[in-house]
Structures are given as C-alpha cells and as structure tokens.
Design a protein around this motif. Structure first.
Motif, PDB file in Angstrom:
ATOM      1  N   GLU A 189       0.823  -1.211   0.000  1.00  0.00           N
ATOM      2  CA  GLU A 189       0.000   0.000   0.000  1.00  0.00           C
ATOM      3  C   GLU A 189       0.859   1.264   0.000  1.00  0.00           C
ATOM      4  OE1 GLU A 189      -3.157   2.292   2.942  1.00  0.00           O
ATOM      5  OE2 GLU A 189      -2.730   0.179   3.299  1.00  0.00           O
ATOM      6  N   PHE A 190       1.984   1.199   0.728  1.00  0.00           N
ATOM      7  CA  PHE A 190       2.869   2.362   0.816  1.00  0.00           C
ATOM      8  C   PHE A 190       4.281   1.907   1.176  1.00  0.00           C
ATOM      9  CE2 PHE A 190       1.278   1.669   5.092  1.00  0.00           C
ATOM     10  CZ  PHE A 190       2.437   1.763   5.871  1.00  0.00           C
ATOM     11  N   VAL A 191       5.238   2.820   1.047  1.00  0.00           N
ATOM     12  CA  VAL A 191       6.606   2.610   1.506  1.00  0.00           C
ATOM     13  C   VAL A 191       6.989   3.851   2.306  1.00  0.00           C
ATOM     14  CG1 VAL A 191       7.646   3.551  -0.612  1.00  0.00           C
ATOM     15  CG2 VAL A 191       8.969   1.975   0.832  1.00  0.00           C
ATOM     16  N   GLU A 192       7.706   3.654   3.410  1.00  0.00           N
ATOM     17  CA  GLU A 192       8.143   4.799   4.213  1.00  0.00           C
ATOM     18  C   GLU A 192       9.232   5.541   3.444  1.00  0.00           C
ATOM     19  OE1 GLU A 192       9.282   3.237   8.030  1.00  0.00           O
ATOM     20  OE2 GLU A 192       7.204   3.122   8.692  1.00  0.00           O
ATOM     21  N   LEU A 193       9.216   6.862   3.569  1.00  0.00           N
ATOM     22  CA  LEU A 193      10.123   7.715   2.792  1.00  0.00           C
ATOM     23  C   LEU A 193      11.583   7.331   2.987  1.00  0.00           C
ATOM     24  CD1 LEU A 193      10.583  10.096   0.924  1.00  0.00           C
ATOM     25  CD2 LEU A 193      10.310  11.631   2.870  1.00  0.00           C
ATOM     26  N   ASN A 194      12.017   7.144   4.241  1.00  0.00           N
ATOM     27  CA  ASN A 194      13.421   6.816   4.469  1.00  0.00           C
ATOM     28  C   ASN A 194      13.790   5.468   3.833  1.00  0.00           C
ATOM     29  OD1 ASN A 194      11.795   5.592   6.560  1.00  0.00           O
ATOM     30  ND2 ASN A 194      13.683   5.074   7.619  1.00  0.00           N
ATOM     31  N   GLN A 195      12.858   4.518   3.822  1.00  0.00           N
ATOM     32  CA  GLN A 195      13.112   3.220   3.197  1.00  0.00           C
ATOM     33  C   GLN A 195      13.152   3.330   1.672  1.00  0.00           C
ATOM     34  OE1 GLN A 195      13.912   0.294   4.732  1.00  0.00           O
ATOM     35  NE2 GLN A 195      13.989   1.537   6.585  1.00  0.00           N
ATOM     36  N   LEU A 196      12.325   4.203   1.119  1.00  0.00           N
ATOM     37  CA  LEU A 196      12.328   4.421  -0.328  1.00  0.00           C
ATOM     38  C   LEU A 196      13.700   4.912  -0.794  1.00  0.00           C
ATOM     39  CD1 LEU A 196      10.868   4.646  -3.091  1.00  0.00           C
ATOM     40  CD2 LEU A 196      10.211   6.955  -2.424  1.00  0.00           C
ATOM     41  N   LEU A 197      14.264   5.856  -0.059  1.00  0.00           N
ATOM     42  CA  LEU A 197      15.587   6.383  -0.425  1.00  0.00           C
ATOM     43  C   LEU A 197      16.633   5.271  -0.410  1.00  0.00           C
ATOM     44  CD1 LEU A 197      15.540   9.771   1.529  1.00  0.00           C
ATOM     45  CD2 LEU A 197      15.004   9.375  -0.884  1.00  0.00           C
ATOM     46  N   LYS A 198      16.511   4.356   0.554  1.00  0.00           N
ATOM     47  CA  LYS A 198      17.438   3.217   0.633  1.00  0.00           C
ATOM     48  C   LYS A 198      17.208   2.256  -0.531  1.00  0.00           C
ATOM     49  CE  LYS A 198      16.853  -0.434   3.274  1.00  0.00           C
ATOM     50  NZ  LYS A 198      16.738  -1.349   4.405  1.00  0.00           N
ATOM     51  N   LEU A 199      15.948   1.933  -0.803  1.00  0.00           N
ATOM     52  CA  LEU A 199      15.622   0.932  -1.818  1.00  0.00           C
ATOM     53  C   LEU A 199      16.020   1.352  -3.232  1.00  0.00           C
ATOM     54  CD1 LEU A 199      12.175  -0.193  -0.393  1.00  0.00           C
ATOM     55  CD2 LEU A 199      14.281  -1.541  -0.436  1.00  0.00           C
ATOM     56  N   VAL A 200      16.016   2.657  -3.503  1.00  0.00           N
ATOM     57  CA  VAL A 200      16.423   3.111  -4.848  1.00  0.00           C
ATOM     58  C   VAL A 200      17.922   3.400  -4.918  1.00  0.00           C
ATOM     59  CG1 VAL A 200      14.144   3.995  -5.461  1.00  0.00           C
ATOM     60  CG2 VAL A 200      15.831   5.532  -4.448  1.00  0.00           C
ATOM     61  N   GLY A 243      18.555   4.432   8.313  1.00  0.00           N
ATOM     62  CA  GLY A 243      19.030   5.485   9.216  1.00  0.00           C
ATOM     63  C   GLY A 243      19.628   6.651   8.442  1.00  0.00           C
ATOM     64  N   ALA A 244      20.395   6.335   7.411  1.00  0.00           N
ATOM     65  CA  ALA A 244      20.961   7.382   6.563  1.00  0.00           C
ATOM     66  C   ALA A 244      19.844   8.119   5.834  1.00  0.00           C
ATOM     67  CB  ALA A 244      21.957   6.784   5.570  1.00  0.00           C
ATOM     68  N   GLY A 245      18.807   7.371   5.444  1.00  0.00           N
ATOM     69  CA  GLY A 245      17.648   7.981   4.790  1.00  0.00           C
ATOM     70  C   GLY A 245      16.959   8.978   5.703  1.00  0.00           C
ATOM     71  N   LYS A 246      16.856   8.634   6.991  1.00  0.00           N
ATOM     72  CA  LYS A 246      16.238   9.538   7.964  1.00  0.00           C
ATOM     73  C   LYS A 246      17.030  10.836   8.067  1.00  0.00           C
ATOM     74  CE  LYS A 246      13.891   6.155  10.846  1.00  0.00           C
ATOM     75  NZ  LYS A 246      13.741   5.583  12.182  1.00  0.00           N
ATOM     76  N   GLN A 247      18.363  10.731   8.043  1.00  0.00           N
ATOM     77  CA  GLN A 247      19.194  11.935   8.121  1.00  0.00           C
ATOM     78  C   GLN A 247      19.013  12.824   6.892  1.00  0.00           C
ATOM     79  OE1 GLN A 247      23.084  10.185   8.778  1.00  0.00           O
ATOM     80  NE2 GLN A 247      22.968  10.698  10.960  1.00  0.00           N
ATOM     81  N   ILE A 248      18.893  12.200   5.732  1.00  0.00           N
ATOM     82  CA  ILE A 248      18.687  12.968   4.497  1.00  0.00           C
ATOM     83  C   ILE A 248      17.356  13.711   4.566  1.00  0.00           C
ATOM     84  CG2 ILE A 248      18.290  12.783   2.010  1.00  0.00           C
ATOM     85  CD1 ILE A 248      20.280  10.397   2.040  1.00  0.00           C
ATOM     86  N   VAL A 249      16.298  13.026   5.024  1.00  0.00           N
ATOM     87  CA  VAL A 249      14.980  13.659   5.135  1.00  0.00           C
ATOM     88  C   VAL A 249      15.040  14.802   6.143  1.00  0.00           C
ATOM     89  CG1 VAL A 249      12.561  13.323   5.749  1.00  0.00           C
ATOM     90  CG2 VAL A 249      13.765  11.555   4.460  1.00  0.00           C
ATOM     91  N   ALA A 250      15.717  14.577   7.284  1.00  0.00           N
ATOM     92  CA  ALA A 250      15.819  15.601   8.321  1.00  0.00           C
ATOM     93  C   ALA A 250      16.564  16.835   7.836  1.00  0.00           C
ATOM     94  CB  ALA A 250      16.509  15.028   9.555  1.00  0.00           C
ATOM     95  N   SER A 251      17.439  16.675   6.845  1.00  0.00           N
ATOM     96  CA  SER A 251      18.202  17.809   6.320  1.00  0.00           C
ATOM     97  C   SER A 251      17.315  18.789   5.551  1.00  0.00           C
ATOM     98  CB  SER A 251      19.326  17.313   5.409  1.00  0.00           C
ATOM     99  OG  SER A 251      18.799  16.831   4.181  1.00  0.00           O
TER     100      SER A 251
END
Length: 72
Positions: free
Chosen positions: A11-22, A29-37
C-alpha cells in the motif's frame, strides 16, 4: 535530471526506506538523516517526516534525482 521509477508492491513505503531501496543511501538510518536535512521533496513540497507514507502516483525528489512511485 535523473528519473527513477520505483515499483510499489504494498500500500505504501516509508520515505526513508524508499531512499534506501532506490540506492540513494546505504541504510534507513541514513535515509532519515537525508529527510531531516530538508532536501527531500514529495510532490514538489518539502517533506520532513522521515517515515511519511509514500503511495503509488507520488513523486519524490532529492537533488537532481526524481523518483516516481508506480504500483506493481
């Protein structure tokens, strides 16, 4: 601009996981930091929620990379 298509199986993918998967980062965790930036945009608007639910039809951009989420 580099365009990437991501095939969504649920149904959905979490944003931080999407950044990792692509391949834009090595881990969720790195995805979370990118979003937080503040560098990530969803449908043209800045998104700061690290686990925002990204659904088919939405577009995520980071720098010169645009990810289009499509349903499987």
């Amino acid at each position: 601009m580099q365009k990437v298509s991501f095939e969504l199986n649920g149904e959905f993918v979490e944003l931080n996981q999407l950044l990792k998967l692509v391949g834009l980062c090595d881990s969720g965790g790195a995805g979370k930091q990118i979003v937080a930036s503040g560098d990530v945009k969803v449908d043209g608007k800045q998104e700061l929620r690290k686990t925002a639910k990204i659904r088919a039809g939405q577009r995520v951009s980071l720098g010169d990379v645009q990810i289009t989420v499509v349903s499987a």
